[in-house]
Design an enzyme around this catalytic site. Sequence first.
Site, PDB file in Angstrom:
ATOM      1  N   ARG A   1     -61.084  17.049 -40.198  1.00 57.57           N
ATOM      2  CA  ARG A   1     -60.164  17.556 -41.222  1.00 57.57           C
ATOM      3  C   ARG A   1     -60.887  18.072 -42.468  1.00 57.57           C
ATOM      4  O   ARG A   1     -60.293  18.770 -43.292  1.00 57.57           O
ATOM      5  CB  ARG A   1     -59.155  16.468 -41.598  1.00 57.57           C
TER       6      ARG A   1
ATOM      7  N   GLN B   1     -72.597   4.643 -32.028  1.00 61.98           N
ATOM      8  CA  GLN B   1     -71.369   4.701 -31.236  1.00 61.98           C
ATOM      9  C   GLN B   1     -71.362   6.059 -30.536  1.00 61.98           C
ATOM     10  O   GLN B   1     -71.002   7.067 -31.119  1.00 61.98           O
ATOM     11  CB  GLN B   1     -70.127   4.539 -32.122  1.00 61.98           C
TER      12      GLN B   1
ATOM     13  N   ASP C   1     -66.121   6.230 -45.652  1.00 63.98           N
ATOM     14  CA  ASP C   1     -65.425   7.272 -46.425  1.00 63.98           C
ATOM     15  C   ASP C   1     -64.552   6.675 -47.520  1.00 63.98           C
ATOM     16  O   ASP C   1     -63.573   7.281 -47.939  1.00 63.98           O
ATOM     17  CB  ASP C   1     -64.583   8.152 -45.501  1.00 63.98           C
TER      18      ASP C   1
END
Length: 459
Positions: A16, A73, A103
Amino acid sequence: MTEKYAVVLAAGQGTRMKSKLYKVLHPVCGKPMVQHVVDQLNKLELNELITVVGFGAEKVQDQLGEDSHYVVQKEQLGTGHAVQQADDILAEREGITVVACGDTPLLTEETLQNMMDHHIETEAKATILTAHAEDPSGYGRVIRGGNGQVERIVEQKDASKEEQAVQEINTGTYCFDNKYLFESLKNVSNDNVQGEYYLPDVIEILKNQGEVISAYQTPDFSESLGVNDRVALSKAEKLMKQRINEQHMRNGVSLVDPDNTYIGPDVTIGQDVTIYPGSILNGSTSIENDAVIGPHSTIENCHIGAETTVKQSVATDSRIGARVQVGPFAHIRPDSSLGNDVKIGNFVEVKKAEFGEGSKASHLSYIGDAHVGSGVNVGCGTITVNYDGKNKFLTTIEDDAFIGCNSNLIAPVTVGKGAYVAAGSTINKDVPAEALSIARARQTNKEGYANKIQSNKKD
């Protein structure tokens, strides 16, 4: 003493943001978001801090360096799956573990410490960091029982009308008993629409086992802000700037216009410093008492001495002494050092140069790769000619020398102590101490020559 660990979730791509820069590396007040989170956590004197990386792993590791250990990951299968990547390092260890997202740059050491203390005091197996939201729309609601313990977390889409009215929201930051965390993660299912393993499911598992689930509510809702797009990034920037500026003002710094002053989180400023609008202070900059900065100055990774003024100028990676006058419109480039009482005036550029106490370059000069002694006067238009197209060379100007206007000092060259260089000279040989060096063509006047030129034009 209880062992303390932290896991920072920083593996998501952040689509995004619509950016080629990995999401958690977007800066807030000059520092990448994930660095903000790691810096605050490391103030807690942790025994281990692990950052879970995925997309952009190498760049995140380059940013954080030795501030963290890392696990990868490889597949993005949810927050629970991300924490599981630290299993080999943490699963068998006693203690408590904070899980935070990379974040969430507005988290503070104080809030994280208070959450950990609350976790220990309540003897909980899991503690949720919560916040009071005037408009909780979109957040998971934290539902407490009559004893104040957490009954469950309800997502917006699953909440009843009564639950939607609850204004205590889940921030996505947690504190766990470490062993219980990793044991519970083994039982988390991905039986959901996204097919992912969600960390909040651990809360439900522990609750069903009869374990104590606690919550600590931060008094500052802004700390709950997670940055997923550019709009949220701008909000984080504004909130962080306000927080930083208010702290400096309360500590005795005068910001003439705080809304238009930008100060990085690692900048230190003494008392009675005045900062005018349009100034940007970043990196490891430190400013001593009674200095004046701006308007419209940009300073990064510099030490600024007491009573120094930097007006409408740029300074980077340099050391500037006390009572120095810089600007307007000067440029102090990296690896420069200005001693006390130096003056660097308008349109002077200094690069990798050292100025001794009381020396002056008042206007329109370039001084690069130079050692300038004390009490030196560098005249207008002086240039240290330091580059031959391949290598850089050193110019040395010793104490009390006087460099006349419009002089070129072709390095490597030394102007001795107390020597004079006549205006308009091009110096390519050493000048002895106390000497006067004149290196320019002899002036010749041809009487009446202008009339001859005009006569030729008429013909």
